[in-house]
Write a protein that holds these residues in place. Sequence first.
Motif, PDB file in Angstrom:
ATOM      1  N   GLU A 138       0.723  -1.424  -0.040  1.00  0.00           N
ATOM      2  CA  GLU A 138      -0.117   0.577   0.297  1.00  0.00           C
ATOM      3  C   GLU A 138       0.870   1.310  -0.485  1.00  0.00           C
ATOM      4  O   GLU A 138       1.154   1.580   0.952  1.00  0.00           O
ATOM      5  CB  GLU A 138      -0.667  -0.279   1.032  1.00  0.00           C
ATOM      6  CG  GLU A 138      -2.411  -0.604   1.286  1.00  0.00           C
ATOM      7  CD  GLU A 138      -2.517  -0.571   2.288  1.00  0.00           C
ATOM      8  OE1 GLU A 138      -2.782   0.317   3.047  1.00  0.00           O
ATOM      9  OE2 GLU A 138      -3.411  -1.776   2.903  1.00  0.00           O
ATOM     10  N   VAL A 139       0.975   1.572  -0.887  1.00  0.00           N
ATOM     11  CA  VAL A 139       1.694   2.659  -1.467  1.00  0.00           C
ATOM     12  C   VAL A 139       0.828   4.203  -0.906  1.00  0.00           C
ATOM     13  O   VAL A 139       0.434   4.429  -1.499  1.00  0.00           O
ATOM     14  CB  VAL A 139       2.431   3.202  -2.871  1.00  0.00           C
ATOM     15  CG1 VAL A 139       3.405   4.978  -2.827  1.00  0.00           C
ATOM     16  CG2 VAL A 139       3.738   1.697  -2.800  1.00  0.00           C
ATOM     17  N   ARG A 140       1.532   4.929   0.340  1.00  0.00           N
ATOM     18  CA  ARG A 140       0.855   5.733   0.382  1.00  0.00           C
ATOM     19  C   ARG A 140       1.268   7.195   0.289  1.00  0.00           C
ATOM     20  O   ARG A 140       1.030   8.495  -0.144  1.00  0.00           O
ATOM     21  CB  ARG A 140       0.696   5.991   2.676  1.00  0.00           C
ATOM     22  CG  ARG A 140      -0.038   4.869   2.620  1.00  0.00           C
ATOM     23  CD  ARG A 140      -0.283   5.179   4.423  1.00  0.00           C
ATOM     24  NE  ARG A 140      -1.172   3.549   4.790  1.00  0.00           N
ATOM     25  CZ  ARG A 140      -0.485   2.834   5.133  1.00  0.00           C
ATOM     26  NH1 ARG A 140       1.092   3.172   5.648  1.00  0.00           N
ATOM     27  NH2 ARG A 140      -0.777   2.000   4.850  1.00  0.00           N
ATOM     28  N   ASN A 141       3.076   7.059  -0.166  1.00  0.00           N
ATOM     29  CA  ASN A 141       3.705   8.854  -0.345  1.00  0.00           C
ATOM     30  C   ASN A 141       5.047   7.946  -1.015  1.00  0.00           C
ATOM     31  O   ASN A 141       5.460   7.394  -0.477  1.00  0.00           O
ATOM     32  CB  ASN A 141       3.953   9.182   0.538  1.00  0.00           C
ATOM     33  CG  ASN A 141       4.656  10.838   0.497  1.00  0.00           C
ATOM     34  OD1 ASN A 141       5.832  10.543  -0.317  1.00  0.00           O
ATOM     35  ND2 ASN A 141       4.098  12.192   1.400  1.00  0.00           N
ATOM     36  N   ILE A 142       5.368   9.163  -1.628  1.00  0.00           N
ATOM     37  CA  ILE A 142       6.932   8.556  -2.651  1.00  0.00           C
ATOM     38  C   ILE A 142       6.692  10.448  -2.418  1.00  0.00           C
ATOM     39  O   ILE A 142       6.172  11.324  -3.583  1.00  0.00           O
ATOM     40  CB  ILE A 142       6.508   8.190  -4.472  1.00  0.00           C
ATOM     41  CG1 ILE A 142       5.650   6.427  -4.281  1.00  0.00           C
ATOM     42  CG2 ILE A 142       7.753   7.747  -4.526  1.00  0.00           C
ATOM     43  CD1 ILE A 142       5.554   6.262  -5.412  1.00  0.00           C
ATOM     44  N   ALA A 143       8.483  10.580  -2.359  1.00  0.00           N
ATOM     45  CA  ALA A 143       9.170  11.599  -2.461  1.00  0.00           C
ATOM     46  C   ALA A 143      10.491  11.207  -3.853  1.00  0.00           C
ATOM     47  O   ALA A 143      10.652  10.836  -3.295  1.00  0.00           O
ATOM     48  CB  ALA A 143       9.496  11.642  -1.183  1.00  0.00           C
ATOM     49  N   TRP A 144      10.542  12.476  -4.498  1.00  0.00           N
ATOM     50  CA  TRP A 144      11.234  12.012  -5.919  1.00  0.00           C
ATOM     51  C   TRP A 144      11.707  13.593  -6.111  1.00  0.00           C
ATOM     52  O   TRP A 144      11.193  14.187  -5.208  1.00  0.00           O
ATOM     53  CB  TRP A 144       9.981  12.046  -7.181  1.00  0.00           C
ATOM     54  CG  TRP A 144       9.343  11.426  -7.420  1.00  0.00           C
ATOM     55  CD1 TRP A 144       8.221  10.650  -6.878  1.00  0.00           C
ATOM     56  CD2 TRP A 144      10.007  10.042  -8.011  1.00  0.00           C
ATOM     57  NE1 TRP A 144       8.066   9.227  -7.818  1.00  0.00           N
ATOM     58  CE2 TRP A 144       9.224   8.945  -7.715  1.00  0.00           C
ATOM     59  CE3 TRP A 144      11.011   9.635  -8.232  1.00  0.00           C
ATOM     60  CZ2 TRP A 144       8.782   7.777  -8.548  1.00  0.00           C
ATOM     61  CZ3 TRP A 144      11.347   8.186  -9.444  1.00  0.00           C
ATOM     62  CH2 TRP A 144      10.077   7.076  -8.816  1.00  0.00           C
ATOM     63  N   GLN A 145      13.071  12.683  -6.152  1.00  0.00           N
ATOM     64  CA  GLN A 145      13.987  14.473  -6.273  1.00  0.00           C
ATOM     65  C   GLN A 145      15.518  14.047  -7.361  1.00  0.00           C
ATOM     66  O   GLN A 145      15.382  12.184  -7.306  1.00  0.00           O
ATOM     67  CB  GLN A 145      15.282  14.497  -5.084  1.00  0.00           C
ATOM     68  CG  GLN A 145      15.598  13.560  -4.035  1.00  0.00           C
ATOM     69  CD  GLN A 145      16.571  13.723  -3.279  1.00  0.00           C
ATOM     70  OE1 GLN A 145      15.845  14.705  -2.666  1.00  0.00           O
ATOM     71  NE2 GLN A 145      16.985  13.091  -2.822  1.00  0.00           N
ATOM     72  N   PRO A 146      15.864  14.926  -8.102  1.00  0.00           N
ATOM     73  CA  PRO A 146      16.743  14.251  -8.942  1.00  0.00           C
ATOM     74  C   PRO A 146      18.344  13.923  -8.265  1.00  0.00           C
ATOM     75  O   PRO A 146      17.823  14.232  -7.044  1.00  0.00           O
ATOM     76  CB  PRO A 146      17.067  15.814 -10.068  1.00  0.00           C
ATOM     77  CG  PRO A 146      16.524  15.816  -9.311  1.00  0.00           C
ATOM     78  CD  PRO A 146      15.561  16.113  -7.967  1.00  0.00           C
ATOM     79  N   ALA A 147      18.643  12.991  -8.602  1.00  0.00           N
ATOM     80  CA  ALA A 147      19.950  12.478  -8.488  1.00  0.00           C
ATOM     81  C   ALA A 147      20.954  12.352  -9.125  1.00  0.00           C
ATOM     82  O   ALA A 147      21.032  12.445  -9.961  1.00  0.00           O
ATOM     83  CB  ALA A 147      19.773  10.770  -7.223  1.00  0.00           C
ATOM     84  N   GLU A 148      22.163  12.812  -8.209  1.00  0.00           N
ATOM     85  CA  GLU A 148      22.936  12.188  -8.469  1.00  0.00           C
ATOM     86  C   GLU A 148      23.873  10.576  -8.961  1.00  0.00           C
ATOM     87  O   GLU A 148      23.899   9.991  -7.947  1.00  0.00           O
ATOM     88  CB  GLU A 148      24.596  13.008  -7.453  1.00  0.00           C
ATOM     89  CG  GLU A 148      24.595  14.508  -7.403  1.00  0.00           C
ATOM     90  CD  GLU A 148      25.036  15.245  -8.433  1.00  0.00           C
ATOM     91  OE1 GLU A 148      25.665  14.639  -9.693  1.00  0.00           O
ATOM     92  OE2 GLU A 148      23.884  16.015  -8.816  1.00  0.00           O
ATOM     93  N   ALA A 149      24.583  10.325 -10.319  1.00  0.00           N
ATOM     94  CA  ALA A 149      24.814   8.985 -10.949  1.00  0.00           C
ATOM     95  C   ALA A 149      26.418   8.810 -10.391  1.00  0.00           C
ATOM     96  O   ALA A 149      26.228   9.361 -10.046  1.00  0.00           O
ATOM     97  CB  ALA A 149      24.981   9.747 -12.657  1.00  0.00           C
ATOM     98  N   GLU A 150      25.863   7.386 -10.056  1.00  0.00           N
ATOM     99  CA  GLU A 150      26.994   7.482  -8.941  1.00  0.00           C
ATOM    100  C   GLU A 150      28.275   7.150 -10.186  1.00  0.00           C
ATOM    101  O   GLU A 150      28.251   7.808 -11.544  1.00  0.00           O
ATOM    102  CB  GLU A 150      26.876   5.350  -8.860  1.00  0.00           C
ATOM    103  CG  GLU A 150      25.534   5.970  -7.595  1.00  0.00           C
ATOM    104  CD  GLU A 150      24.959   4.462  -7.157  1.00  0.00           C
ATOM    105  OE1 GLU A 150      26.190   3.125  -7.320  1.00  0.00           O
ATOM    106  OE2 GLU A 150      24.940   4.157  -6.866  1.00  0.00           O
ATOM    107  N   MET A 151      29.174   7.187  -9.880  1.00  0.00           N
ATOM    108  CA  MET A 151      30.588   7.476 -10.241  1.00  0.00           C
ATOM    109  C   MET A 151      30.878   6.235 -11.524  1.00  0.00           C
ATOM    110  O   MET A 151      31.269   6.560 -12.341  1.00  0.00           O
ATOM    111  CB  MET A 151      32.037   7.331  -9.289  1.00  0.00           C
ATOM    112  CG  MET A 151      32.224   8.757  -8.636  1.00  0.00           C
ATOM    113  SD  MET A 151      31.829  10.025  -9.490  1.00  0.00           S
ATOM    114  CE  MET A 151      34.069  10.172  -9.965  1.00  0.00           C
TER     115      MET A 151
END
Length: 108
Positions: free
Chosen positions: A83-96
């Motif tokens: 039961e998904v209630r919340n998703i917080a999205w953000q751009p991320a740095e690509a791993e090296m």
Amino acid sequence: MEPVPTHDNSTPDGRVECWSARIRGRVQGVGYRDACVQAARAVGVTGWVRNRKDGWVEVQLQGSVDQLLAMRCWLGDGPPLAEVRNIAWQPAEAEMTPAAAFERRPTA
């Protein structure tokens, strides 16, 4: 969903997007991470998923915008018992060193 035969997850101009998400709800103890690994591999994204001690599930995804949008839809639903209630999205740095596949990581 059929598995993508290659892990070239760049956009037509060669760009790879990297997104990070934290998912909250009934997402631990219901097979969310294992199902996420299967969905991500089927879509062809790379990255990882892990439980967090605070009850969230954390995901980092690398791929084309279309691949990431497909995963965004899946993460909002999850496996049948979730039961998904919340998703917080953000751009991320690509791993090296980009991951060669999508993996399940230990709880953080």
